[in-house]
Write an enzyme that holds these catalytic residues in place. Sequence first.
Site, PDB file in Angstrom:
ATOM      1  N   ASP A   1       0.839  -1.197   0.000  1.00 41.27           N
ATOM      2  CA  ASP A   1       0.000   0.000   0.000  1.00 41.27           C
ATOM      3  C   ASP A   1       0.881   1.256   0.000  1.00 41.27           C
ATOM      4  O   ASP A   1       2.062   1.227   0.338  1.00 41.27           O
ATOM      5  CB  ASP A   1      -0.901  -0.020   1.230  1.00 41.27           C
ATOM      6  CG  ASP A   1      -2.186   0.777   1.039  1.00 41.27           C
ATOM      7  OD1 ASP A   1      -2.303   1.502   0.036  1.00 41.27           O
ATOM      8  OD2 ASP A   1      -3.074   0.658   1.911  1.00 41.27           O
TER       9      ASP A   1
ATOM     10  N   GLU B   1       3.150   6.941  -2.417  1.00 37.98           N
ATOM     11  CA  GLU B   1       3.014   8.174  -3.212  1.00 37.98           C
ATOM     12  C   GLU B   1       3.341   9.437  -2.401  1.00 37.98           C
ATOM     13  O   GLU B   1       3.004  10.538  -2.825  1.00 37.98           O
ATOM     14  CB  GLU B   1       1.580   8.310  -3.735  1.00 37.98           C
ATOM     15  CG  GLU B   1       0.969   7.045  -4.301  1.00 37.98           C
ATOM     16  CD  GLU B   1       0.129   6.272  -3.295  1.00 37.98           C
ATOM     17  OE1 GLU B   1      -0.613   5.372  -3.713  1.00 37.98           O
ATOM     18  OE2 GLU B   1       0.223   6.584  -2.076  1.00 37.98           O
TER      19      GLU B   1
ATOM     20  N   ASP C   1      -8.919   3.411  -3.788  1.00 35.98           N
ATOM     21  CA  ASP C   1      -9.939   3.409  -2.738  1.00 35.98           C
ATOM     22  C   ASP C   1     -11.245   4.068  -3.188  1.00 35.98           C
ATOM     23  O   ASP C   1     -11.565   5.194  -2.802  1.00 35.98           O
ATOM     24  CB  ASP C   1      -9.406   4.154  -1.514  1.00 35.98           C
ATOM     25  CG  ASP C   1      -8.106   3.555  -0.991  1.00 35.98           C
ATOM     26  OD1 ASP C   1      -7.844   2.377  -1.272  1.00 35.98           O
ATOM     27  OD2 ASP C   1      -7.361   4.258  -0.300  1.00 35.98           O
TER      28      ASP C   1
END
Length: 810
Positions: free
Chosen positions: A428, A431, A493
């Site tokens: 996950d 960024e 998401d």
Amino acid sequence: MSSLHPRDHTAYVAPPPPLVPAGPGALDPVVSASVARAGAGGATLDVRTAAGRTGTLRLRPATGTAVRVTLRMDDVPTAPRASLVTAPHDGRCTIEQPPNAVALRLGALSVEVRLSPFSMELTDRHGRSLRQVTDVRDPNGRLTVLPLGVTELTDGSLAHHDSWTAEPDEHFYGLGERFTGPDLRGQRVECWGQDALGSTGTRSYKAVPFLLSSRGYAVLVDTTTAATFDLAHSNTGAWSMTVPDEVLDYCLISGTPAECLAAYRDLTAPALLPPRWAFGPWISGGFRQDSAADVRARARRIREHRFPCDVLHIDTYWQPHGSWSDMSWDTEAFPDPRGLVEALAGEGFHVSLWMNPHIGVNSAHYAEANRNGWFLRTASGSTWVGQVWGGAHPDTALLDLTHPGAVAWFGDRIRQAMAGGACVLKTDFGEAVPADAVAHNGMTGDRLHNLYPLLYNDLVAEVTREATADHGLTWGRSTWTGGQRHGAKWTGDPNADWPDLAATLRAGLSLSLSGHPFWSHDIGGFHGTPDAELFVRWAQFGLLSPLSRFHGMTSRLPWDFGEEAYTAVLHAARLRMSLLPHLHAAAVESVRTGEPLARPMALDHPNRPDAHAADLQYLLGPDLLVAPLYAPGGRRQVWFPPGEWLPYAGGEQPGKPTGEQHAGRGGEPGARKSGEPGNAPVGEPVTGPAWHRVELPLATAPLWLRAGSLLLTTAPADRAGSAPFPEVTAVWVRPQAEPSRTARAVLCDEDGHRTVITARLSGDDRLTLRTEGPGRPRLRVALPGFPHGALTAEVDGVPTEVGLWPGGEW
């Protein structure tokens, strides 16, 4: 540009650095060139700009279908940067030097350069040309394009740019995951991976500076900076790229969309083929409190329900809150992790664990890592600490993955986590590197930000390959050029609503056209709880996606949505399991060719306007048309490509449509006009190219089969596993006149062995199947849509039965 939209004023983690010109005269185009060297390896030109700057422009073959263009101005300071594009071999070309020009000739294209005034033009093997745009102005004399050259910025650095013609009917694709839709014409796209905070805006988690045109060319920029593409946005007759790097380095690729994707593969890396078990459904406990007891209960219920599942994913809460990147189990909730994983393996589950590369300030490891200099720094030299969780977790620091010590330490933490038997990690985030951060190797955040997901996933893939003695699969959220080598990506998401389902579908297809063939999404959406209809339609889409995972902030267990919904989702899951031989073979082919597993309509039909409009459907492999339902009510319009398409007959039969039915071919008497949707005939084949309105009951998968295709299927099992398929049904879809009286399919095993199955149907309805290769499954045959009566069949000379597909036991 001013805006009142709240999203334009939302604080995002690690925004891209602003590009501010130093003044009105900061733009400085290349105006002339002279040939310094020329030969079979390409040409080197000395160039001069309007302001008198000098530099070097290199033109050289990159592949047989690509030319590499590199512009570097003199006296530009160099700094640590990464090059991600590598020519697979030393290309050769033919050089011609007519007066005031130089030309490079390759087999598939040529590039001609006019030396003064400077311009370039690419011509492909069909005679189509792509011209550089150099001097287009508005009525006030102001430039409306960014010609090849540089612009000086307020910090003294240079941003490079170039512009090329955009035809009125041209469409642009690629550039990573784009929730606004695969066709990017009219947009300005910034390639800078960000936590998009949803799935409906212009920001995206995955960026790839690979631009694909419907006119038979592509552009791949070799940079890790925030490359920006203006796609007929500022000037409808041109597209431009801006690259704030010390060099402008890009490849001009010629060919069909499929050929351009093959060149991308050759210039970056082939995709990683996930292990076969990864193509089975993944089921997550979700982003919420979890425990060993809860995981065992989920596993037990999955097997009791006979719901197909290969991977159980345990999200963040396998670790204590506040220490979510320590890679250590929460021993209160999970007192015996190894025993848990071994028990799950005994039930046929692979275990996936969540992770990210950010260390919380409350972590027991924070002080050690900070003392050793293993975190990214600010420009002043202090450790960068910030909030990347929106308040759901304490502040974190970012591991510096250019630091050998940090890499070794974090690799050991990952190794320790996998030592308990986990098979794969969900990587996950990735960024959050700020543009002004400073790394151990001297690289600044403006160059490290987009590179960081590759460093992160490279490390995890390496440890995974070592720990499993097998694959290097990661299940990642962020990526950049070449990230297809890590295998799986999921599209972030989304909210649990219909608009986000559609945006997720479009983002996946955009990723398909960016050289990343294996993607997935959170079935049911991540934020919120879907109603039963939305959950079913999202599950049907997800189970006909390249990879499939149930995940969200609340339960995504299919039986929690009511009996009707569960029955529909169970059928879709069994459909996926039945299609595994076909899907796996198509995935192997994707790795070989560079083409995606989920094929947008524009990939195979770039010259058909309807194909560009049909951006909410795709082919799964070459022969399965998937058109997910993206709104409540069970109705949508579908564009059927050329050929005949048989509706999938599993689940409930389609309800009777209202209104006139139109099934004729475009251009035939009685056929509807292009763009005018008809109603698909009930349960009957549909002939394309044509638009049709379809209506699908809740239990009916949105799937159509190409007539004449040979699909290899198997009896649906509870898990995909890795063993050879013991029994295969060759589903020959509606064989009729030649050439569909002969069909061919390939069966692939985990070791890369291929078995070719060829089917032939004689005029007296005698069916023969012949196998060539090491695979020897028990082979049956089914002929859905075959209009004749009984027939006989044999495999390699041995009689076999002709059965039904899907089977009645579903």
